[in-house]
Motif scaffolding. Structure first.
Motif, PDB file in Angstrom:
ATOM      1  N   ILE A 215     -13.961  59.899  80.677  1.00 52.16           N
ATOM      2  CA  ILE A 215     -12.695  59.938  81.096  1.00 52.16           C
ATOM      3  C   ILE A 215     -12.353  60.729  82.283  1.00 52.16           C
ATOM      4  O   ILE A 215     -11.386  60.221  83.277  1.00 52.16           O
ATOM      5  CB  ILE A 215     -11.817  60.831  79.818  1.00 52.16           C
ATOM      6  N   GLU A 216     -13.045  61.702  82.630  1.00 54.58           N
ATOM      7  CA  GLU A 216     -12.958  62.580  83.811  1.00 54.58           C
ATOM      8  C   GLU A 216     -13.029  61.477  84.988  1.00 54.58           C
ATOM      9  O   GLU A 216     -12.489  61.584  86.080  1.00 54.58           O
ATOM     10  CB  GLU A 216     -13.942  63.701  83.851  1.00 54.58           C
ATOM     11  N   ILE A 217     -14.379  60.923  84.795  1.00 55.31           N
ATOM     12  CA  ILE A 217     -14.730  59.916  86.201  1.00 55.31           C
ATOM     13  C   ILE A 217     -13.603  58.774  86.464  1.00 55.31           C
ATOM     14  O   ILE A 217     -13.333  58.655  87.388  1.00 55.31           O
ATOM     15  CB  ILE A 217     -16.259  59.506  85.860  1.00 55.31           C
ATOM     16  N   ARG A 218     -13.080  58.214  85.154  1.00 53.50           N
ATOM     17  CA  ARG A 218     -12.308  57.157  85.187  1.00 53.50           C
ATOM     18  C   ARG A 218     -10.774  57.609  85.970  1.00 53.50           C
ATOM     19  O   ARG A 218     -10.376  56.933  86.835  1.00 53.50           O
ATOM     20  CB  ARG A 218     -11.965  56.607  83.754  1.00 53.50           C
ATOM     21  N   THR A 219     -10.579  59.055  85.468  1.00 48.80           N
ATOM     22  CA  THR A 219      -9.253  59.560  86.001  1.00 48.80           C
ATOM     23  C   THR A 219      -9.490  59.513  87.581  1.00 48.80           C
ATOM     24  O   THR A 219      -8.585  59.508  88.190  1.00 48.80           O
ATOM     25  CB  THR A 219      -9.236  60.810  85.365  1.00 48.80           C
ATOM     26  N   LYS A 220     -10.553  60.288  87.869  1.00 58.61           N
ATOM     27  CA  LYS A 220     -10.719  60.311  89.552  1.00 58.61           C
ATOM     28  C   LYS A 220     -10.845  58.913  90.309  1.00 58.61           C
ATOM     29  O   LYS A 220     -10.358  58.672  91.166  1.00 58.61           O
ATOM     30  CB  LYS A 220     -12.106  60.920  89.729  1.00 58.61           C
TER      31      LYS A 220
END
Length: 393
Positions: A359-364
């Motif tokens: 989720i963190e990577i996708r948000t970035k």
């Protein structure tokens, strides 16, 4: 056509007090021809003059390629379709080496002349520059004896070699060893025109100092009048700093966009600042880059380059979404168990961690996608993804 090149000392070499063993060169000639060369000197103690070997290789190669172009290039390559050739040793193994082909013979003669002259220049340099006390430190006795007796000098000066040469009628590229050549077309698509050699793996590579070096060159050419809008050569220090080819291509896209926006000299300054940073957080190896490009065509293709980046980011977002879905499935499966075992609890923790990270990577990535979409629509976005914070390009 325009060109630029830069080599920098790697972070590990700085720490160890070792010189930069890479060498890069590029030039656009008055007649419109252009050349780019990257050489990477070997790093082991055995190769204690590989920095000089890399420089000699580049200087010899420029002269030999110029002669090749002037004497036989147009005659052989004009109107030739895009053609790739793996190493001659691989061709022989596959029984598809055509020794009667004028083009194959000409390239083989070119490679032979480069190797011959490189060895001659290496011998001359060794004869004029006896091994020093400092150079002897850490060397095995038989290496010192061989040098003093002028035996196996090619090992001392060993390096890899990548070359691209452009003329208005045709272009060619060839290589021995690791490092990579990337080509960008007018639609913003990237490829590696020179076939790869699987013997170049991890810290192993073919080399101009090999006894069968003439059989280890691979090459390509095209004489249809259509050439890449940009060719970028990079030593393995750059390759090893990016996990996959798409990340390295994205780095080169950033450079081309910077050229289009800020000009060649500003880009050169930016590269000189960026490569040492990349070495520090990446491979820590020496780094070299050499480019030949059509500035006007690069500027025209900038929207296509941005579209390439958008497509790449969307693919990465899809990849992370798949990871999130997989983690959710694991979570639901485990949570449906009445009484969880210790292993179930461990598996659930891993699934939760995987979901959070994805989720963190996708948000970035989504932030990067939004910035690229704005850029494509003519907005000047200052937002960078974490993976590119060190790339001020």
């Amino acid at each position: 056509m325009d060109s630029l090149n830069f080599s920098c000392q790697g972070e590990s070499h700085i720490a160890a007090g070792k010189v930069c063993q890479d060498y890069s060169y590029s030039k656009v000639y008055e007649n419109g021809d252009a050349i780019a060369i990257v050489c990477d000197g070997h790093g082991g103690k055995r190769y204690f003059r590989s920095d000089m070997g890399a420089k000699i290789a580049a200087e010899v190669t420029e002269l030999k390629v110029k002669a090749f172009i002037e004497e036989v290039g147009s005659f052989l390559l004009k109107e030739a379709p895009f053609t790739q050739h793996v190493t001659i040793s691989e061709q022989i193994t596959n029984q598809d080496f055509d020794k009667t082909s004028n083009i194959e013979r000409a390239f083989r003669q070119l490679f032979g002349s480069i190797i011959y002259e490189w060895n001659a220049q290496v011998l001359a340099h060794a004869s004029q520059n006896p091994i020093s006390t400092i150079e002897k430190v850490g060397l095995e006795d038989h290496w010192i004896k061989e040098f003093e007796e002028k035996e196996n000098l090619e090992k001392v000066y060993g390096c890899t070699l990548i070359v691209y040469a452009y003329t208005p009628d045709f272009w060619l590229a060839f290589q021995i060893g690791d490092g990579k050549c990337f080509a960008c077309d007018e639609n913003g698509n990237w490829c590696e025109p020179i076939p790869w050699d699987d013997r170049c793996f991890l810290n192993k590579t073919t080399s101009i100092c090999d006894s069968v070096a003439i059989d280890e060159f691979r090459y390509c050419y095209e004489g249809t009048g259509k050439s890449p809008i940009a060719i970028v050569l990079g030593s393995d220090g750059i390759d090893d700093s990016f996990g996959v080819e798409e990340n390295q291509e994205n780095f080169y896209v950033q450079i081309l966009k910077f050229i289009a926006k800020s000009g060649i000299e500003a880009t050169r300054i930016e590269i000189e600042s960026t490569l040492p940073q990349l070495s520090k957080i990446g491979s820590q190896d020496d780094m070299s880059i050499a480019m030949v490009f059509d500035t006007q065509k690069v500027s025209t293709a900038t929207p296509k380059l941005i579209e390439w980046q958008i497509s790449n980011v969307k693919r990465l977002i899809s990849k992370e979404s798949t990871k999130i879905e997989k983690a959710n499935n694991v979570q639901q499966s485990l949570e449906s168990v009445g009484t969880m075992t210790r292993q179930n609890m461990i598996d659930l923790q891993y699934a939760n961690a995987d979901e959070k990270r994805a989720i963190e990577i996708r948000t970035k990535l989504q932030g990067r996608l939004d910035a690229l979409l704005k850029e494509l629509n003519g907005y000047d976005s200052q937002e960078d993804s974490d993976s590119e914070q060190y790339l001020r390009l």
